[in-house]
Design a protein around this motif. Structure first.
Motif, PDB file in Angstrom:
ATOM      1  N   GLY A   1       5.589  -1.557   3.323  1.00  0.00           N
ATOM      2  CA  GLY A   1       6.658  -1.419   2.335  1.00  0.00           C
ATOM      3  C   GLY A   1       6.134  -0.998   0.975  1.00  0.00           C
ATOM      4  N   ASP A   2       4.976  -1.530   0.605  1.00  0.00           N
ATOM      5  CA  ASP A   2       4.413  -1.178  -0.696  1.00  0.00           C
ATOM      6  C   ASP A   2       3.926   0.264  -0.717  1.00  0.00           C
ATOM      7  N   THR A   3       3.376   0.737   0.410  1.00  0.00           N
ATOM      8  CA  THR A   3       2.983   2.154   0.459  1.00  0.00           C
ATOM      9  C   THR A   3       4.217   3.040   0.361  1.00  0.00           C
ATOM     10  N   GLU A   4       5.321   2.604   0.944  1.00  0.00           N
ATOM     11  CA  GLU A   4       6.565   3.370   0.848  1.00  0.00           C
ATOM     12  C   GLU A   4       6.999   3.517  -0.606  1.00  0.00           C
ATOM     13  N   ASP A   5       6.911   2.422  -1.351  1.00  0.00           N
ATOM     14  CA  ASP A   5       7.326   2.449  -2.755  1.00  0.00           C
ATOM     15  C   ASP A   5       6.405   3.348  -3.578  1.00  0.00           C
ATOM     16  N   THR A   6       5.103   3.243  -3.332  1.00  0.00           N
ATOM     17  CA  THR A   6       4.140   4.057  -4.080  1.00  0.00           C
ATOM     18  C   THR A   6       4.339   5.538  -3.815  1.00  0.00           C
ATOM     19  N   TRP A   7       4.360   5.919  -2.540  1.00  0.00           N
ATOM     20  CA  TRP A   7       4.483   7.337  -2.219  1.00  0.00           C
ATOM     21  C   TRP A   7       5.876   7.870  -2.523  1.00  0.00           C
ATOM     22  N   GLY A   8       6.864   6.993  -2.480  1.00  0.00           N
ATOM     23  CA  GLY A   8       8.211   7.413  -2.880  1.00  0.00           C
ATOM     24  C   GLY A   8       8.227   7.847  -4.340  1.00  0.00           C
ATOM     25  N   ARG A   9       7.559   7.081  -5.196  1.00  0.00           N
ATOM     26  CA  ARG A   9       7.500   7.441  -6.618  1.00  0.00           C
ATOM     27  C   ARG A   9       6.685   8.714  -6.839  1.00  0.00           C
ATOM     28  N   ILE A  10       5.559   8.832  -6.136  1.00  0.00           N
ATOM     29  CA  ILE A  10       4.699  10.005  -6.304  1.00  0.00           C
ATOM     30  C   ILE A  10       5.419  11.274  -5.859  1.00  0.00           C
TER      31      ILE A  10
ATOM     32  N   ALA B   1      -1.103  -0.204  -6.704  1.00  0.00           N
ATOM     33  CA  ALA B   1      -0.942  -1.655  -6.524  1.00  0.00           C
ATOM     34  C   ALA B   1      -1.709  -2.421  -7.595  1.00  0.00           C
ATOM     35  N   GLU B   2      -2.855  -1.914  -7.999  1.00  0.00           N
ATOM     36  CA  GLU B   2      -3.637  -2.563  -9.060  1.00  0.00           C
ATOM     37  C   GLU B   2      -2.883  -2.523 -10.392  1.00  0.00           C
ATOM     38  N   GLN B   3      -2.242  -1.388 -10.660  1.00  0.00           N
ATOM     39  CA  GLN B   3      -1.474  -1.263 -11.898  1.00  0.00           C
ATOM     40  C   GLN B   3      -0.349  -2.279 -11.964  1.00  0.00           C
TER      41      GLN B   3
ATOM     42  N   VAL C   1     -13.593  16.028   9.030  1.00  0.00           N
ATOM     43  CA  VAL C   1     -14.199  15.145   8.022  1.00  0.00           C
ATOM     44  C   VAL C   1     -13.435  15.252   6.705  1.00  0.00           C
ATOM     45  N   ARG C   2     -13.130  16.475   6.285  1.00  0.00           N
ATOM     46  CA  ARG C   2     -12.408  16.660   5.025  1.00  0.00           C
ATOM     47  C   ARG C   2     -11.007  16.046   5.096  1.00  0.00           C
ATOM     48  N   LEU C   3     -10.368  16.145   6.265  1.00  0.00           N
ATOM     49  CA  LEU C   3      -9.041  15.554   6.441  1.00  0.00           C
ATOM     50  C   LEU C   3      -9.114  14.035   6.350  1.00  0.00           C
ATOM     51  N   GLU C   4     -10.112  13.441   6.996  1.00  0.00           N
ATOM     52  CA  GLU C   4     -10.252  11.990   6.985  1.00  0.00           C
ATOM     53  C   GLU C   4     -10.617  11.459   5.597  1.00  0.00           C
ATOM     54  N   LEU C   5     -11.487  12.170   4.908  1.00  0.00           N
ATOM     55  CA  LEU C   5     -11.877  11.723   3.569  1.00  0.00           C
ATOM     56  C   LEU C   5     -10.703  11.820   2.603  1.00  0.00           C
ATOM     57  N   GLN C   6      -9.863  12.817   2.788  1.00  0.00           N
ATOM     58  CA  GLN C   6      -8.672  12.897   1.953  1.00  0.00           C
ATOM     59  C   GLN C   6      -7.736  11.723   2.223  1.00  0.00           C
ATOM     60  N   ALA C   7      -7.612  11.326   3.492  1.00  0.00           N
ATOM     61  CA  ALA C   7      -6.787  10.167   3.825  1.00  0.00           C
ATOM     62  C   ALA C   7      -7.360   8.905   3.182  1.00  0.00           C
ATOM     63  N   ASP C   8      -8.701   8.803   3.122  1.00  0.00           N
ATOM     64  CA  ASP C   8      -9.324   7.678   2.421  1.00  0.00           C
ATOM     65  C   ASP C   8      -8.957   7.708   0.938  1.00  0.00           C
ATOM     66  N   CYS C   9      -9.001   8.892   0.350  1.00  0.00           N
ATOM     67  CA  CYS C   9      -8.656   9.028  -1.061  1.00  0.00           C
ATOM     68  C   CYS C   9      -7.193   8.671  -1.299  1.00  0.00           C
ATOM     69  N   PHE C  10      -6.317   9.115  -0.412  1.00  0.00           N
ATOM     70  CA  PHE C  10      -4.893   8.770  -0.526  1.00  0.00           C
ATOM     71  C   PHE C  10      -4.693   7.255  -0.423  1.00  0.00           C
ATOM     72  N   ALA C  11      -5.478   6.607   0.436  1.00  0.00           N
ATOM     73  CA  ALA C  11      -5.407   5.147   0.520  1.00  0.00           C
ATOM     74  C   ALA C  11      -5.796   4.537  -0.822  1.00  0.00           C
ATOM     75  N   GLY C  12      -6.810   5.135  -1.473  1.00  0.00           N
ATOM     76  CA  GLY C  12      -7.213   4.661  -2.788  1.00  0.00           C
ATOM     77  C   GLY C  12      -6.138   4.865  -3.837  1.00  0.00           C
ATOM     78  N   VAL C  13      -5.382   5.963  -3.740  1.00  0.00           N
ATOM     79  CA  VAL C  13      -4.281   6.214  -4.673  1.00  0.00           C
ATOM     80  C   VAL C  13      -3.256   5.087  -4.583  1.00  0.00           C
ATOM     81  N   TRP C  14      -2.937   4.678  -3.357  1.00  0.00           N
ATOM     82  CA  TRP C  14      -2.028   3.529  -3.203  1.00  0.00           C
ATOM     83  C   TRP C  14      -2.649   2.279  -3.817  1.00  0.00           C
ATOM     84  N   GLY C  15      -3.944   2.045  -3.580  1.00  0.00           N
ATOM     85  CA  GLY C  15      -4.609   0.882  -4.142  1.00  0.00           C
ATOM     86  C   GLY C  15      -4.549   0.879  -5.657  1.00  0.00           C
ATOM     87  N   HIS C  16      -4.712   2.033  -6.268  1.00  0.00           N
ATOM     88  CA  HIS C  16      -4.618   2.156  -7.725  1.00  0.00           C
ATOM     89  C   HIS C  16      -3.240   1.732  -8.215  1.00  0.00           C
TER      90      HIS C  16
END
Length: 296
Positions: A96-105, A225-227, A208-223
């Motif tokens: 649910g929290d990822t939904e809210d984050t990506w919905g705003r983005i 949530a941290e805010q 590899v580039r696709l997976e690393l981008q997914a890792d980065c996107f996971a970090g965007v959600w973490g950011h």
């Protein structure tokens, strides 16, 4: 991690109590027809060589005569998870929290975010990408826009990979959501198209580039949530431990194999940590363009 303060998603299919993950299915098309046993064998062999479920889908399609595989599924409606099962509630809250984050983005860029459905299963499951066992780990299927998760993987993450903690588990979910974001943006389709023309080594490099981008996107959600003070730096460290544990080089060493960079499909431990941290530190989708990065 203050996951109790996150909004619980209703986009969850709980198939844990269903035998075989619920729903019957099979692949159609001309040429060789693979039964369930054949599909399991193909997936099992593929996993030994680091293949993803999406790659195995392409291989099975070729074995089935080159046509797009058709999967007949019994529809299982999404429904609220059992409120007396904290583990299921946790998964639904993170989703649910990822939904809210990506919905705003997405809204900020003039787009509409269409949330994925997360399927909880045990042992094996029928997905839009075919019949799959939990041996492949959590995965995202672009054919039906669903995330698939056997929660036993969280126990394995702790005991086998030495990556305990709730945020480590949340990172796994957020990574698969990252693949959904790539699917919505058309990135996954472009990569898959390019992979057909560059050979095995080139296809692995694109993976590899696709997976690393997914890792980065996971970090965007973490950011995000941290805010909102739902996670902090200590939580991020749990995700970094998990990213380190599941790097291709670490997995190959722990399996007693020689490290073979040309076989990598997800990236090294250092790369996975670095791209997750980049997303977490910046909160910027633009900073996650692994496809133009000169150095991964």
């Amino acid at each position: 991690m203050r996951w109790n303060d996150m909004r619980e998603s209703s986009n969850v299919e709980d198939r844990e109590s269903s035998s075989g993950g619920g729903g019957g299915g099979g692949f159609g098309g001309g040429g060789l027809r693979l039964g369930i046993g054949g599909i399991i064998a193909v997936v099992a062999v593929g996993m030994l060589f680091g293949k993803s479920p999406l790659e195995m889908l392409g291989l099975i399609s070729q074995l089935s005569g080159g046509g797009a595989p058709q999967v007949q599924q019994q529809q299982v409606p999404a429904r609220p998870v059992n409120p007396n099962d904290p583990g299921k509630v946790f998964v639904a809250k993170v989703l649910g929290d990822t939904e809210d984050t990506w919905g705003r983005i997405f809204k900020a860029s003039g787009r509409t975010y269409r949330p994925p459905t997360l399927v909880l299963f045990r042992g094996s499951v029928n997905s839009g990408c075919g019949y799959t066992t939990s041996a492949v780990g959590p995965f995202y299927c672009p054919m039906d826009s669903k995330l698939y998760l056997d929660r036993d993987f969280f126990d394995e993450l702790n005991t086998r990979f030495g990556a305990p903690g709730q945020f480590a588990e949340a990172y796994v979910i957020a990574h698969e959501v990252g693949h959904h974001v790539q699917n919505l943006l058309g990135i996954s389709a472009k990569v898959q198209e390019r992979q057909t023309n560059v050979g095995k080594v080139g296809a692995n490099a694109l993976s590899v580039r696709l997976e690393l981008q997914a890792d980065c996107f996971a970090g965007v959600w973490g950011h995000d949530a941290e805010q909102r003070q739902l996670v902090d730096g200590k939580d991020m460290e749990q995700a970094l431990v998990a990213a380190n544990a599941i790097g291709d080089d670490t997995l190959q060493r722990n399996a007693g194999r020689s490290v073979a960079p040309d076989s990598f499909t997800h990236g090294t431990s250092e790369q996975r940590q670095r791209w997750f941290r980049k997303g977490f530190d910046t909160g910027s989708v633009d900073e996650c363009n692994t496809f133009t990065a000169k150095q991964l």
